[in-house]
Design a protein around this motif. Structure first.
Motif, PDB file in Angstrom:
ATOM      1  N   PHE A  34       0.835  -1.195   0.000  1.00  0.00           N
ATOM      2  CA  PHE A  34       0.000   0.000   0.000  1.00  0.00           C
ATOM      3  C   PHE A  34       0.877   1.256   0.000  1.00  0.00           C
ATOM      4  CE2 PHE A  34      -3.736  -2.427   1.212  1.00  0.00           C
ATOM      5  CZ  PHE A  34      -3.179  -3.524   1.838  1.00  0.00           C
ATOM      6  N   TYR A  36       0.255   5.378   1.143  1.00  0.00           N
ATOM      7  CA  TYR A  36      -0.579   6.390   1.749  1.00  0.00           C
ATOM      8  C   TYR A  36       0.131   7.737   1.668  1.00  0.00           C
ATOM      9  CZ  TYR A  36      -3.603   2.871   3.955  1.00  0.00           C
ATOM     10  OH  TYR A  36      -4.488   1.842   4.186  1.00  0.00           O
ATOM     11  N   GLN A  38       0.201  11.687   3.582  1.00  0.00           N
ATOM     12  CA  GLN A  38      -0.216  12.458   4.750  1.00  0.00           C
ATOM     13  C   GLN A  38       0.127  13.920   4.524  1.00  0.00           C
ATOM     14  OE1 GLN A  38       1.821  11.711   8.546  1.00  0.00           O
ATOM     15  NE2 GLN A  38      -0.137  11.881   9.603  1.00  0.00           N
ATOM     16  N   LEU A  44      -4.035   9.881   7.400  1.00  0.00           N
ATOM     17  CA  LEU A  44      -3.485   9.242   6.213  1.00  0.00           C
ATOM     18  C   LEU A  44      -4.560   9.030   5.169  1.00  0.00           C
ATOM     19  CD1 LEU A  44      -1.158   8.646   8.198  1.00  0.00           C
ATOM     20  CD2 LEU A  44      -0.837   6.509   6.985  1.00  0.00           C
ATOM     21  N   PHE A  46      -5.417   6.968   1.660  1.00  0.00           N
ATOM     22  CA  PHE A  46      -5.036   5.832   0.835  1.00  0.00           C
ATOM     23  C   PHE A  46      -4.832   6.273  -0.610  1.00  0.00           C
ATOM     24  CE2 PHE A  46      -4.953   1.673  -0.844  1.00  0.00           C
ATOM     25  CZ  PHE A  46      -5.851   1.587  -1.898  1.00  0.00           C
ATOM     26  N   LYS A  49      -2.991   0.279  -3.946  1.00  0.00           N
ATOM     27  CA  LYS A  49      -2.598  -0.987  -3.337  1.00  0.00           C
ATOM     28  C   LYS A  49      -2.272  -2.007  -4.412  1.00  0.00           C
ATOM     29  CE  LYS A  49      -7.371  -2.608  -3.094  1.00  0.00           C
ATOM     30  NZ  LYS A  49      -8.517  -2.913  -2.208  1.00  0.00           N
TER      31      LYS A  49
ATOM     32  N   LEU B  43       4.259   5.436  11.660  1.00  0.00           N
ATOM     33  CA  LEU B  43       3.145   4.927  12.453  1.00  0.00           C
ATOM     34  C   LEU B  43       3.527   3.597  13.085  1.00  0.00           C
ATOM     35  CD1 LEU B  43       1.829   6.730  10.098  1.00  0.00           C
ATOM     36  CD2 LEU B  43      -0.290   5.633  10.809  1.00  0.00           C
ATOM     37  N   LEU B  92      -3.854   7.671  16.078  1.00  0.00           N
ATOM     38  CA  LEU B  92      -4.748   7.496  14.931  1.00  0.00           C
ATOM     39  C   LEU B  92      -5.580   6.237  15.065  1.00  0.00           C
ATOM     40  CD1 LEU B  92      -1.718   8.390  13.064  1.00  0.00           C
ATOM     41  CD2 LEU B  92      -3.767   9.312  12.025  1.00  0.00           C
ATOM     42  N   GLU B 103      -6.921  -2.369   2.239  1.00  0.00           N
ATOM     43  CA  GLU B 103      -6.503  -1.096   2.799  1.00  0.00           C
ATOM     44  C   GLU B 103      -7.238  -0.782   4.094  1.00  0.00           C
ATOM     45  OE1 GLU B 103      -8.145  -1.407  -0.059  1.00  0.00           O
ATOM     46  OE2 GLU B 103      -9.442   0.320  -0.479  1.00  0.00           O
ATOM     47  N   LEU B 104      -6.556  -0.020   4.933  1.00  0.00           N
ATOM     48  CA  LEU B 104      -7.148   0.516   6.140  1.00  0.00           C
ATOM     49  C   LEU B 104      -7.508   1.972   5.879  1.00  0.00           C
ATOM     50  CD1 LEU B 104      -4.767  -0.841   8.946  1.00  0.00           C
ATOM     51  CD2 LEU B 104      -6.765  -1.923   7.911  1.00  0.00           C
ATOM     52  N   PHE B 105      -8.508   2.423   6.600  1.00  0.00           N
ATOM     53  CA  PHE B 105      -8.902   3.820   6.541  1.00  0.00           C
ATOM     54  C   PHE B 105      -8.579   4.453   7.888  1.00  0.00           C
ATOM     55  CE2 PHE B 105     -10.936   3.659   2.478  1.00  0.00           C
ATOM     56  CZ  PHE B 105     -11.367   2.350   2.360  1.00  0.00           C
ATOM     57  N   PHE B 106      -8.167   5.715   7.829  1.00  0.00           N
ATOM     58  CA  PHE B 106      -7.683   6.380   9.029  1.00  0.00           C
ATOM     59  C   PHE B 106      -8.496   7.612   9.374  1.00  0.00           C
ATOM     60  CE2 PHE B 106      -3.696   4.298  10.113  1.00  0.00           C
ATOM     61  CZ  PHE B 106      -3.486   3.529   8.991  1.00  0.00           C
ATOM     62  N   GLY B 107      -8.664   7.828  10.677  1.00  0.00           N
ATOM     63  CA  GLY B 107      -9.161   9.095  11.145  1.00  0.00           C
ATOM     64  C   GLY B 107      -8.083  10.144  10.993  1.00  0.00           C
TER      65      GLY B 107
END
Lengths: 113, 115
Positions: A34, A36, A38, A44, A46, A49, B43, B92, B103-107
């Motif tokens: 992946f 990401y 920022q 973060l 996306f 992927k 992270l 986070l 995929e992960l989603f983030f605040g």
């Protein structure tokens, strides 16, 4: 164990030029990879992927990445950089047996006008 | 994609106090995680928040310092206990969906400064 290496702390590129942000990984089994981004004071976002299939994956904002199994790399690329692309970029990996992501140290991309 | 709300977005805390961070997601998710991002760093996963049971902590993180709750599929809290300046970080919340392929989603994170 899984790990990610981003060898460059910072990448500088002129606007309009192509950019590459490097990432190599280590994981047991097949990797899920992946990227990401920022932006300052933000979470973060996306970008793209690689799970399986074509080695070249396309993502958001014109970014793409190339998976190279023999070199265990997943470099992020963009044909023509924009000043607004300036941000912190993270590569991440996970193995099939683990749901959480392991992140690289991050690369700061600076695009000069 | 998910809408992930974290509260507080930032706070300044005194040494020795505790602070609870909330994470609310707009739809049910299978997994929730808490990450820490120390100043200028990457992270690091603190723990996986498990619904209705104790969280699963990564090496170097313990429940007494970072108690986590997840009472349902859309909400979790992380408490940073007995804070010291070394706890100054962005925390986070991250989520994964059932049908999600990776995929992960983030605040947007909670920025804590401990004086």
């Amino acid at each position: 164990a899984q790990s990610v290496a981003q060898p460059e702390d910072q990448v500088n590129v002129a606007e309009g030029n192509p950019l590459t942000v490097k990432c190599t990984y280590s994981v047991s089994g097949n990797p899920y990879l992946f990227w990401y981004v920022q932006y300052p004071n933000r979470g973060l976002q996306f970008l793209l992927k690689y799970i399986t299939g074509d080695n070249l994956v396309k993502g958001s904002y014109g970014f793409e990445a190339e998976f190279n199994k023999s070199q265990t790399s997943f470099h992020l690329k963009k044909p023509s950089a924009l000043v607004s692309d300036s941000a912190l970029y993270f590569c991440a990996v996970r193995s099939t047996g683990r749901r959480a992501l392991t992140f690289g140290s991050g690369t700061r991309l600076q695009v000069q006008p | 994609s998910a809408v992930i709300s974290q509260k507080p977005s930032r706070d300044i805390c005194q040494r020795g106090t505790s602070l609870t961070i909330q994470c609310q997601v707009d739809s049910q998710v299978t997994m929730m995680f808490w990450y820490r991002q120390q100043p200028g760093q990457s992270l690091t996963l603190i723990a996986t928040a498990n619904q209705g049971s104790e969280a699963t902590y990564e090496s170097g993180f313990v429940i007494d310092k970072f108690p986590i709750s997840r009472p349902n599929l859309t909400f979790s809290t992380l408490t940073v206990s007995n804070m010291s300046p070394e706890d100054s970080s962005i925390y986070l919340c991250s989520v994964a969906y059932t049908t999600n392929t990776g995929e992960l989603f983030f605040g947007e994170g909670s920025r804590l400064t401990v004086l």
